[in-house]
Structure formats: structure tokens, C-alpha cells
Enzyme design. Structure first.
Site, PDB file in Angstrom:
ATOM      1  N   ASN A 153      11.960   1.610  -7.537  1.00 36.05           N
ATOM      2  CA  ASN A 153      11.029   0.852  -6.713  1.00 36.05           C
ATOM      3  C   ASN A 153      10.084  -0.036  -7.510  1.00 36.05           C
ATOM      4  O   ASN A 153       9.539  -0.993  -6.986  1.00 36.05           O
ATOM      5  CB  ASN A 153      10.218   1.804  -5.817  1.00 36.05           C
ATOM      6  N   GLN A 181      15.308   1.875  -1.779  1.00 32.71           N
ATOM      7  CA  GLN A 181      15.224   0.477  -2.231  1.00 32.71           C
ATOM      8  C   GLN A 181      16.588  -0.210  -2.278  1.00 32.71           C
ATOM      9  O   GLN A 181      16.679  -1.374  -2.659  1.00 32.71           O
ATOM     10  CB  GLN A 181      14.550   0.418  -3.617  1.00 32.71           C
ATOM     11  N   SER A 201      14.262   4.986   4.299  1.00 34.30           N
ATOM     12  CA  SER A 201      12.965   4.861   4.968  1.00 34.30           C
ATOM     13  C   SER A 201      12.920   3.628   5.842  1.00 34.30           C
ATOM     14  O   SER A 201      13.450   2.574   5.471  1.00 34.30           O
ATOM     15  CB  SER A 201      11.867   4.788   3.907  1.00 34.30           C
ATOM     16  N   GLY A 202      12.257   3.731   6.995  1.00 32.92           N
ATOM     17  CA  GLY A 202      12.170   2.617   7.934  1.00 32.92           C
ATOM     18  C   GLY A 202      11.325   1.453   7.445  1.00 32.92           C
ATOM     19  O   GLY A 202      11.709   0.290   7.565  1.00 32.92           O
ATOM     20  N   HIS A 203      10.167   1.760   6.860  1.00 35.75           N
ATOM     21  CA  HIS A 203       9.215   0.666   6.590  1.00 35.75           C
ATOM     22  C   HIS A 203       9.563  -0.161   5.369  1.00 35.75           C
ATOM     23  O   HIS A 203       8.886  -1.140   5.073  1.00 35.75           O
ATOM     24  CB  HIS A 203       7.774   1.196   6.541  1.00 35.75           C
ATOM     25  N   THR A 239       9.286  17.394  18.206  1.00 33.71           N
ATOM     26  CA  THR A 239       9.640  16.390  19.213  1.00 33.71           C
ATOM     27  C   THR A 239       9.921  15.059  18.518  1.00 33.71           C
ATOM     28  O   THR A 239       9.145  14.620  17.666  1.00 33.71           O
ATOM     29  CB  THR A 239       8.496  16.242  20.239  1.00 33.71           C
ATOM     30  N   CYS A 327      -4.446   2.709 -11.480  1.00 39.65           N
ATOM     31  CA  CYS A 327      -5.879   2.940 -11.297  1.00 39.65           C
ATOM     32  C   CYS A 327      -6.191   3.239  -9.846  1.00 39.65           C
ATOM     33  O   CYS A 327      -7.057   4.040  -9.522  1.00 39.65           O
ATOM     34  CB  CYS A 327      -6.674   1.705 -11.715  1.00 39.65           C
TER      35      CYS A 327
HETATM   36  C1  LIG Z   1       8.628   4.070  -0.449  1.00 41.37           C
HETATM   37  C2  LIG Z   1       9.539   4.970  -1.186  1.00 41.37           C
HETATM   38  C3  LIG Z   1       9.630   6.328  -0.863  1.00 41.37           C
HETATM   39  C4  LIG Z   1       8.762   6.962   0.202  1.00 41.37           C
HETATM   40  O1  LIG Z   1       9.140   6.565   1.477  1.00 41.37           O
HETATM   41  P1  LIG Z   1       8.145   6.875   2.718  1.00 41.37           P
HETATM   42  O2  LIG Z   1       9.001   6.563   3.910  1.00 41.37           O
HETATM   43  O3  LIG Z   1       6.991   5.968   2.548  1.00 41.37           O
HETATM   44  O4  LIG Z   1       7.786   8.310   2.656  1.00 41.37           O
HETATM   45  C5  LIG Z   1      10.516   7.099  -1.563  1.00 41.37           C
HETATM   46  N1  LIG Z   1      11.283   6.575  -2.532  1.00 41.37           N
HETATM   47  C6  LIG Z   1      11.227   5.280  -2.877  1.00 41.37           C
HETATM   48  C7  LIG Z   1      12.100   4.766  -3.961  1.00 41.37           C
HETATM   49  C8  LIG Z   1      10.350   4.429  -2.227  1.00 41.37           C
HETATM   50  O5  LIG Z   1      10.278   3.148  -2.583  1.00 41.37           O
END
Ligand SMILES: *Cc1c(COP(=O)(O)O)cnc(C)c1O
Length: 395
Positions: A153, A181, A201-203, A239, A327
Site C-alpha cells: 500500500n 491494493q 476492502s470496499g473503500h 446482522t 508522525c
Molecule cells: C487499507 C488497507 C487495509 C485495511 O482495510 P480496511 O478496510 O480499511 O480495514 C488492509 N490492507 C491494505 C494493504 C490496505 O491498503
């Protein structure tokens, strides 16, 4: 202050696709029934969830029943690692990971160390790619699990997951990958990748925060991380986050639409950025292999600079980026990833990660290229280290 945001922090989180937001609103407004109920108003929500599971699975080349929805990749990583180790502890107590994993993986294996497991942290080479010789040497008779990320990441480097799977295929070792990623950057066929478990991950793919999934290959049994009702075949109770689940599947679908063209555009922007930063600014290095990295990632280290000051200066122009110096997380230590590729502390401190998505434009890169050289020069002129450097150079 009325100012346009220039968003270059897509490895941290991404803008949600508008279509995804609309789908979520529809679920919240109209489909609020409990999926576990008997009446049709709830039951049809169950159908919606299963449709999303099928869509997500299709886009990943796996079966719907191999997908478990979670609260994100942190939970998926923790579950895969703790659940596997605790299930297989009688078979062996050794786990292999790398030195540059996300904290969701590193802190999970650290927890296992407290529970009596033995962990080997395989180093990466200076270019940020796993040291395969060291990886081979790490394998033991009591190794039960390998967890190596697909793409880092911070520096965007792509790890040899297929080669890892191939190398251990005759051994009784499970392979998990944090593919947060990687997913959405290319069309990933999990069966082709060959791993036993995979987190997403969704976001990070233009979906909402707080939803993710763990793929667990059919036949593999791991312990629960949480306990409760019967949802997700009793393996991940609670849920369901219906709007999140629908959004996750939709976000992947949209992100993968024309993904090759999108990634070519993103790669062009990144190469243009890298070329110009290296040309316009002295005493800078690119972190991680230039070829073997995902298109949207550029990570630089500028000598004689404090990463935080650089981020604050960029923020004055509305530019969002991130730095490898932690930091912000309350520690003065530079990122374990940058130290992992062998950067000295003072160089690692001056790093800048620019992560590009399909929503970025060449104009935005040009804007960054306009302001960055001046920021670097100004900060260097305030740096005693830079002053010493110039003195020693006899300038
Ligand atoms: C963002 C990220 C996560 C964590 O994902 P979340 O859905 O925010 O808990 C884990 N691994 C990598 C490589 C990420 O970039």
C-alpha cells in the site's frame, strides 16, 4: 476557505462512485428489512445480499459460497490469520509473512506470537519485491500459513503471489494474501492466483468504508473471529451490512468496467509525474521498483525534508497526499515499509506517496508539479541538514 480538493491519496481511501451511493440510498430507504426474518420484506433483502455475493464472486472468478462479508480488510486479514493459526495449532506453529505487510497483518501475527506461535518475517529487496530466496529458506516442516500481500500500500510493489503458491503447492501450507491494493486495478481471477484465502476492502475500490470480504477456498476450515447468530453460515455472525455489501459488489463491478483503459490512463499520469519530479527536483529517489508496481502509485523520498512539513505545505494548495513518516500515528519512526527497503531513517522521513485514481486528471498532476519544486526548495532552505550538506559540498 473555498478551494478545490486535489485528491492524491487513493491508496488510503477513495471517492465513492455516484452510482454506488445511489444504490446504498435505495437500500437504506426501501430495503431495511432484516434478512434473517420470515416475512417477505426481510427475505427479499436476503436475496439482495446473495445477488451481491454472486456478483462479487463472479468478478473474482470464484464461487459465491467462498465469499464472506466482513467489516473491512482489517477484519478479513485478522480473521484469516488468527482463524487459521488457531484452527491448525496442533499441526504446526510457524507462520511466514513479510516485513512490509499492512498493520492488519503485522499486528495479527504479533498477537499470534503472544499466543505461542513462531513468525518469520521475510525481507524484501531494495526494489520492494519479496526476497524469494529468503522466502524459500523460511519454510519449515511446521509452517502452517503464509500471509504475503499482493500489492504494497505504500510503495505499490507487486509481490510474486502466484510463484509463492506454485512453490508450496506440494506442501500442506495455506496461503493468504491481502489483495486490498490489487483488487480493482486489474481483473483478478482468484482461482488463477491460486491462493487459499484473500482479503479485500470496499473503500479502496470506490466503495464505502466499513465493508470488505474474505475469500476462503471451499473445503478450508478456519476458526471464527467473532461469535453470535447464524449469519454468513455462522462463520461471521452479526446482522448484515446490507447497503455496504451491495455497495461493495457494485463498486467492484463499476471499477472493473473498462479497467484496462482506466489503468493505462492512470499509468500515463504516474509516469508523467515520476519523469517530471525526477527531472525538476534534485536529491530525490523513487521508492520501489518502477516497472513492477501498480499503475496508480508513486512514492518519492526527498533528502533533507520532513514528510509532515511537505504534506502541510501541499495541504495549503488543497492537495491531499501522504507520507511514509508516521508522525500522524503518534510515533516518530518512519514507515516500516521504507525501512524495509533499506532506506536510512532521515531519507525515509522525507517521503511522499502520490496515489492516483481514475478520477484524477493531467491538470491535477500539472498543478502538483507546479507547486512541489517550490515547496521542496523552501523547506530545504530551512533545513540545517541541507545547510551542512551544501557547506561540505563547498557550495
Ligand atoms: C487499507 C488497507 C487495509 C485495511 O482495510 P480496511 O478496510 O480499511 O480495514 C488492509 N490492507 C491494505 C494493504 C490496505 O491498503
Amino acid at each position: 476557505m473555498e478551494e478545490k480538493i486535489v485528491y492524491f491519496d487513493n491508496a488510503a481511501t477513495t471517492k465513492i462512485h455516484d452510482v454506488v451511493i445511489n444504490e446504498m440510498i435505495n437500500i437504506y430507504k426501501n430495503e431495511y428489512g432484516n434478512p434473517s426474518s420470515v416475512y417477505d420484506f426481510g427475505n427479499r433483502v436476503k436475496t439482495i445480499i446473495e445477488k451481491s455475493r454472486k456478483s462479487l464472486a463472479n468478478n473474482l472468478g470464484v464461487q459465491a459460497k467462498e465469499i464472506y462479508f466482513t467489516s473491512g480488510a482489517t477484519e478479513a486479514d485478522s480473521w484469516a490469520i488468527l482463524g487459521t493459526a488457531r484452527k491448525l495449532k496442533k499441526k504446526g506453529k510457524h507462520i511466514i509473512t513479510s516485513t512490509i505487510e499492512h498493520h492488519a497483518v503485522l499486528h495479527s501475527v504479533e498477537q499470534l506470537e503472544k499466543e505461542g506461535f513462531d513468525v518469520t518475517y521475510v525481507p524484501v529487496r531494495a526494489d520492494g519485491i519479496l526476497d524469494f530466496e529468503e522466502f524459500k529458506k523460511a519454510i519449515r516442516d511446521d509452517t502452517i500459513l503464509i500471509s504475503i500481500m499482493a500489492v504494497n500500500n505504500e510503495i505499490g510493489t507487486i509481490q510474486p503471489i502466484k510463484e509463492i503458491v506454485e512453490y508450496v503447492k506440494d506442501k500442506d501450507i495455506l496461503v493468504h494474501t491481502d489483495a486490498v491494493q490489487l483488487i480493482g486495478k486489474i481483473k483478478v481471477d482468484i482461482k488463477d492466483l491460486g491462493v487459499d484465502m484473500l482479503s479485500l476492502s470496499g473503500h479502496k475500490i470506490h466503495g464505502p468504508k466499513g465493508v470488505g470480504a474474505l475469500y476462503i477456498r471451499k473445503g478450508i476450515k478456519i476458526e471464527n473471529l467473532i461469535f453470535g447468530g447464524g449469519q454468513e453460515k455462522k462463520k461471521r455472525p452479526g446482522t448484515e451490512n446490507v447497503a455496504g455489501i451491495v455497495a461493495l459488489a457494485k463498486a467492484l463491478e463499476i471499477t472493473l468496467d473498462n479497467v484496462v483503459e482506466k489503468e493505462i490512463k492512470i499509468l500515463e499520469l504516474r509516469e508523467y509525474l515520476i519523469d517530471n519530479v525526477l527531472k525538476k527536483i534534485p536529491y530525490v529517489r523513487l521508492n520501489g521498483s518502477r516497472q513492477n508496481r501498480i499503475p496508480g502509485n508513486a512514492n518519492f523520498s526527498f533528502s533533507f525534508i520532513e514528510g509532515e512539513s511537505m504534506l502541510l505545505a501541499l495541504d495549503m494548495y488543497g492537495i491531499c497526499a501522504s507520507s511514509g513518516s508516521a508522525c500522524t500515528s503518534g510515533s516518530l519512526d518512519p514507515s516500516h515499509v521504507l525501512l524495509g527497503i533499506g532506506l536510512p531513517h532521515e531519507i525515509a522521513h522525507g517521503s511522499l506517496r502520490v496515489s492516483i485514481s481514475e478520477y484524477n486528471s493531467k491538470d491535477e498532476i500539472d498543478f502538483l508539479l507546479d507547486v512541489l519544486p517550490g515547496i521542496i526548495e523552501k523547506l530545504r532552505n530551512m533545513s540545517p541538514l541541507y545547510e551542512d550538506f551544501l557547506k561540505n559540498k563547498g557550495v
